[in-house]
Design an enzyme around this catalytic site. Structure first.
Site, mmCIF file in Angstrom:
data_model
loop_
_atom_site.group_PDB
_atom_site.id
_atom_site.type_symbol
_atom_site.label_atom_id
_atom_site.label_comp_id
_atom_site.label_asym_id
_atom_site.label_seq_id
_atom_site.Cartn_x
_atom_site.Cartn_y
_atom_site.Cartn_z
ATOM 1 N N PRO A 88 30.478 42.934 37.971
ATOM 2 C CA PRO A 88 30.164 42.810 39.402
ATOM 3 C C PRO A 88 31.442 42.767 40.238
ATOM 4 O O PRO A 88 32.378 42.023 39.923
ATOM 5 C CB PRO A 88 29.405 41.476 39.472
ATOM 6 C CG PRO A 88 28.873 41.271 38.085
ATOM 7 C CD PRO A 88 29.907 41.852 37.179
ATOM 8 N N GLU A 89 31.503 43.601 41.269
ATOM 9 C CA GLU A 89 32.663 43.649 42.145
ATOM 10 C C GLU A 89 32.290 43.046 43.496
ATOM 11 O O GLU A 89 31.187 42.499 43.657
ATOM 12 C CB GLU A 89 33.153 45.091 42.254
ATOM 13 C CG GLU A 89 33.546 45.667 40.889
ATOM 14 C CD GLU A 89 34.047 47.101 40.935
ATOM 15 O OE1 GLU A 89 34.171 47.673 42.029
ATOM 16 O OE2 GLU A 89 34.304 47.662 39.851
#
Length: 271
Positions: free
Chosen positions: A2-3
C-alpha cells in the site's frame, strides 16, 4: 505494498465513522513489526478524536494518546459493526462503540504503536525523517528542486527514498516520471528547474488522481469498507512492459532499480 493513495483512501473510508466513538477494548494477535508499547486495555475508555495521516502512517488520535498504524507490505484495515471472529492473519482489533477496526496482515510487516503524544520519541523516530507531503501546500516546487540538486542518485530512487517527498511509491513514481517526460535513471541533481517543476506537478496530479480512483488494487488491496481501487486500470506505463505507449506507441520498457521494477517509455522519456 500500500502506497500513499491507498493509505489516504483507507483513512477517508472510515475516519468519519470512527471519530467520536469510544474504545471498548483492544485485541492483539501475533506480534507485528513493532510492539504496541502499552497494555492493549490501556486504550479502553478513550475517545477517538480524529484520524490523520503522515506519509504511509495513519494516526488515530485519542483524547489521551494516539495510535500509529502502518499497513506494511500486505496489510489492510477493515471497519465493520460485526467483522466476525478474527482469522489467522487478523492481528489487531480496536473495538469501539461505532464498530471494529481490524488490521489484516498476512506478512506481519505492519504495525500498531501507541504513544502518549506526537512529540514522543517513538513518533519522532518514525515520522521525523519524512519529506514533504505531496498533496499539501508545504510541497513547494522551489524547495523540491533545491533538494533534488543535492541528490546524485537516480531520480526514481530519490522519489522512493521518502526524505524529499513522502509517499511516492513504486507505481506512482513510474507514472509521475512518465507524465513529466523524465527517464527514471537520470541523476536527480541533473534536473533543471523547469523539468523539476514538471515532475512536481506530475507527482501532485498522479497521486490526486489515484486517490480519486480509490488507489491501486494489484493483488488484494481494498479500503476499510472492502472497496477495491481502480487506478491500475488507467496506468500509462506501470505494469505495461511490451505494450504500446499511450502517447507515441513505442513499446514500454521494464528495468530493475533497487530490486524494484521500473516502467518507462524510451521515446517519451529520453533524458
Amino acid at each position: 505494498m500500500p502506497e500513499l493513495p491507498e493509505v489516504e483512501v483507507t483513512r477517508r473510508s472510515f475516519a468519519d465513522r470512527i471519530t467520536g466513538a469510544t474504545v471498548v477494548s483492544a485485541r492483539l494477535g501475533k506480534p507485528l513489526r513493532w510492539p504496541l508499547g502499552v497494555d492493549p486495555q490501556h486504550v479502553a475508555g478513550r475517545r477517538v478524536t480524529g484520524v490523520g495521516r503522515r506519509g504511509k502512517y495513519l494516526l488515530l488520535h485519542l483524547d489521551e494518546g494516539l495510535l500509529l498504524m502502518h499497513l506494511g507490505m500486505s496489510g489492510s484495515l477493515r471497519f465493520a459493526h460485526d467483522p466476525g471472529s478474527a482469522g489467522r492473519h487478523d492481528h489487531f482489533d480496536l473495538v469501539t462503540t461505532a464498530g471494529v477496526l481490524r488490521l489484516h496482515d498476512p506478512r506481519r510487516f505492519g504495525a500498531v504503536v501507541w504513544a502518549p503524544h506526537e512529540l514522543d520519541e517513538r513518533v519522532v523516530r518514525l515520522l521525523g525523517g519524512l519529506g514533504a507531503e505531496p498533496l499539501e501546500d508545504g510541497f513547494d516546487a522551489g524547495r523540491f528542486h533545491a533538494a533534488l540538486r543535492e541528490r546524485r542518485a537516480p531520480i526514481k530512487q530519490v522519489l522512493l527514498a521518502g526524505d524529499v517527498v513522502v509517499g511516492v511509491g513504486n507505481i506512482y513514481a513510474s507514472e509521475a516520471l512518465f507524465h513529466a517526460g523524465i527517464r527514471p535513471t537520470v541523476r536527480a541533481a541533473r534536473l533543471s528547474r523547469p523539468r523539476a517543476d514538471r515532475l512536481h506537478a506530475a507527482i501532485r496530479e498522479v497521486l490526486q488522481r489515484a486517490v480519486e480512483q480509490g488507489g491501486s488494487t494489484l493483488r488484494d488491496f481494498a479500503n476499510a469498507m472492502g472497496d477495491a481501487g481502480h487506478f491500475q486500470l488507467q496506468a500509462a506505463v506501470y505494469g505495461r512492459a511490451g505494450q504500446p505507449c499511450p502517447v507515441c506507441g513505442t513499446p514500454v520498457r521494464q528495468i530493475r532499480q533497487g530490486q524494484r521494477s521500473t516502467f518507462y517509455c524510451p521515446n517519451c522519456q529520453r533524458g
